[in-house]
Design a protein around this motif. Structure first.
Motif, mmCIF file in Angstrom:
data_model
loop_
_atom_site.group_PDB
_atom_site.id
_atom_site.type_symbol
_atom_site.label_atom_id
_atom_site.label_comp_id
_atom_site.label_asym_id
_atom_site.label_seq_id
_atom_site.Cartn_x
_atom_site.Cartn_y
_atom_site.Cartn_z
ATOM 1 N N GLU A 107 0.529 -1.279 0.823
ATOM 2 C CA GLU A 107 -0.074 0.328 0.016
ATOM 3 C C GLU A 107 0.529 1.086 -0.344
ATOM 4 N N THR A 108 0.700 2.221 -0.948
ATOM 5 C CA THR A 108 1.409 3.448 -1.147
ATOM 6 C C THR A 108 0.811 4.501 -0.468
ATOM 7 N N ILE A 109 1.653 5.172 0.362
ATOM 8 C CA ILE A 109 0.858 6.309 1.432
ATOM 9 C C ILE A 109 1.748 7.242 0.515
ATOM 10 N N ALA A 110 3.186 6.898 -0.084
ATOM 11 C CA ALA A 110 3.416 7.770 -0.417
ATOM 12 C C ALA A 110 4.291 7.951 -1.813
ATOM 13 N N ALA A 111 4.286 8.487 -2.750
ATOM 14 C CA ALA A 111 4.602 7.941 -4.210
ATOM 15 C C ALA A 111 5.901 7.980 -4.190
ATOM 16 N N TYR A 112 6.506 7.913 -5.054
ATOM 17 C CA TYR A 112 7.636 7.595 -5.080
ATOM 18 C C TYR A 112 8.000 8.782 -5.535
ATOM 19 N N ILE A 113 9.211 9.839 -5.256
ATOM 20 C CA ILE A 113 9.977 11.190 -6.297
ATOM 21 C C ILE A 113 11.168 10.871 -5.825
ATOM 22 N N GLY A 114 12.066 11.387 -7.545
ATOM 23 C CA GLY A 114 13.425 11.225 -7.453
ATOM 24 C C GLY A 114 13.859 12.079 -6.606
ATOM 25 N N SER A 115 15.464 12.677 -6.708
ATOM 26 C CA SER A 115 16.516 13.414 -6.336
ATOM 27 C C SER A 115 16.533 14.260 -7.017
ATOM 28 N N THR A 116 16.256 15.826 -6.621
ATOM 29 C CA THR A 116 15.853 16.853 -6.656
ATOM 30 C C THR A 116 16.544 18.364 -5.516
ATOM 31 N N PRO A 117 17.689 17.975 -4.997
ATOM 32 C CA PRO A 117 18.757 18.734 -4.504
ATOM 33 C C PRO A 117 18.801 19.897 -4.709
ATOM 34 N N PRO A 118 18.539 21.180 -4.009
ATOM 35 C CA PRO A 118 18.975 22.637 -4.445
ATOM 36 C C PRO A 118 20.595 23.059 -5.052
ATOM 37 N N GLN A 119 20.283 23.507 -5.576
ATOM 38 C CA GLN A 119 22.223 23.692 -6.592
ATOM 39 C C GLN A 119 22.754 24.865 -5.499
ATOM 40 N N GLY A 120 23.449 24.325 -5.202
ATOM 41 C CA GLY A 120 25.409 25.040 -4.277
ATOM 42 C C GLY A 120 24.811 24.094 -2.802
ATOM 43 N N THR A 121 23.984 22.969 -3.093
ATOM 44 C CA THR A 121 23.883 22.773 -1.414
ATOM 45 C C THR A 121 23.976 21.051 -1.153
ATOM 46 N N GLY A 122 25.378 20.934 -2.051
ATOM 47 C CA GLY A 122 25.965 19.520 -1.955
ATOM 48 C C GLY A 122 26.012 18.879 -2.205
ATOM 49 N N LEU A 123 26.363 17.530 -2.087
ATOM 50 C CA LEU A 123 26.118 15.751 -2.043
ATOM 51 C C LEU A 123 24.856 15.810 -1.371
ATOM 52 N N HIS A 124 23.672 14.767 -1.321
ATOM 53 C CA HIS A 124 22.308 14.969 -0.578
ATOM 54 C C HIS A 124 22.318 13.019 -0.199
ATOM 55 N N ARG A 125 22.164 12.672 1.004
ATOM 56 C CA ARG A 125 21.893 11.053 1.119
ATOM 57 C C ARG A 125 20.818 11.037 0.904
ATOM 58 N N TYR A 126 20.414 9.287 -0.321
ATOM 59 C CA TYR A 126 18.931 9.135 -0.537
ATOM 60 C C TYR A 126 19.002 7.536 0.297
ATOM 61 N N ILE A 127 18.250 7.493 0.898
ATOM 62 C CA ILE A 127 18.335 6.856 2.235
ATOM 63 C C ILE A 127 16.877 5.460 2.020
ATOM 64 N N PHE A 128 17.258 4.599 2.205
ATOM 65 C CA PHE A 128 16.141 3.319 2.431
ATOM 66 C C PHE A 128 15.897 2.109 3.338
ATOM 67 N N LEU A 129 14.731 1.989 3.353
ATOM 68 C CA LEU A 129 14.873 1.420 4.936
ATOM 69 C C LEU A 129 13.599 0.519 4.741
ATOM 70 N N VAL A 130 14.110 -0.768 5.155
ATOM 71 C CA VAL A 130 12.990 -1.722 5.056
ATOM 72 C C VAL A 130 12.763 -2.593 6.883
ATOM 73 N N PHE A 131 11.335 -2.217 6.890
ATOM 74 C CA PHE A 131 11.182 -2.604 8.112
ATOM 75 C C PHE A 131 10.180 -3.763 8.140
ATOM 76 N N LYS A 132 10.966 -4.827 9.216
ATOM 77 C CA LYS A 132 9.795 -6.205 9.139
ATOM 78 C C LYS A 132 8.344 -5.728 9.680
ATOM 79 N N GLN A 133 7.277 -6.334 9.537
ATOM 80 C CA GLN A 133 6.179 -6.014 10.461
ATOM 81 C C GLN A 133 5.458 -6.563 11.380
ATOM 82 N N ALA A 134 5.241 -6.377 12.304
ATOM 83 C CA ALA A 134 4.847 -7.256 13.040
ATOM 84 C C ALA A 134 3.216 -7.851 13.108
ATOM 85 N N GLY A 135 2.624 -6.938 12.114
ATOM 86 C CA GLY A 135 1.356 -7.667 11.957
ATOM 87 C C GLY A 135 1.075 -6.509 10.938
#
Length: 206
Positions: free
Chosen positions: A114-142
């Protein structure tokens, strides 16, 4: 041997062992427990593959990726993707930006969750350097009752200041069982991507 990716209050420590150890600090309180994470596999239609800390260009990650991990087919999982470096790693006042959120994923079949927030790509602002984009997976209890996840207004600002730690606690997710991240910085394609996202309302949170 560790490779260190430092930020203001947020950083990753990554070793080269089979079980990757990632240390993540949250946007409010330090989340500094050492996590034993299996590296999730993330690949994009462009051919780009996420490797821990590798830099990828925004155009390569504009479309929703395929994410897989070692899963129990009878279990449900949650996938979260965030940018903790917004608007910059030096001044992360919008930490975290929510880029993707899917719950109730059967096994590792993300498209069946069930998608709660649809995927959006990386759009780091100009002059802000490198941004990290982190994927985390969790096993649900139910199963998570997605109707209880408070809907947000469908504008870009609604994705700012997301809090993975609070979400974990609210839905009893425990620590992540898999993860990965890449880095990206501004280039000329970001302006094109931002305009396209706004036109098609890709910032919506379902």
């Amino acid at each position: 041997m560790f490779r260190k990716y430092e930020g203001s209050m947020n950083f990753f420590l990554v070793d080269a062992s089979i079980h990757r150890r990632c240390v993540l600090m949250s946007n409010v309180q330090m989340f500094a427990e050492e996590l034993k994470l299996v590296e999730s596999k993330v690949s994009y239609p462009s051919g780009a593959k996420v490797e821990l800390g590798k830099e990828i260009t925004p155009i390569e990650v504009k479309d929703e990726p395929t994410v897989t991990w070692e899963a129990d087919n009878d279990a449900l999982y949650t996938l979260i993707m965030v940018d903790p470096d917004a608007p910059s790693r030096a001044e992360p006042t919008f930490r975290e930006i929510l880029h993707w959120l899917v719950v109730n994923i059967p096994g590792n079949k993300v498209t069946q969750g069930e998608t709660i927030a649809a995927y959006i790509g990386s759009t780091p602002p100009q002059g802000t350097g490198l941004h990290r984009y982190i994927f985390l997976v969790f096993k649900q209890a139910g199963k998570i009752d997605a109707t209880n996840i408070t809907p947000k207004i469908t504008i870009r600002e609604s994705r700012r200041n997301a809090n993975t730690r609070q979400f974990m606690a609210k839905y009893n997710l425990g620590e992540p069982i898999a993860g990965n991240f890449y880095q990206a910085q501004y280039d000329d394609y970001v302006d094109i991507l931002r305009a396209r996202q706004i036109k098609h309302n890709f910032f919506s949170v379902k």
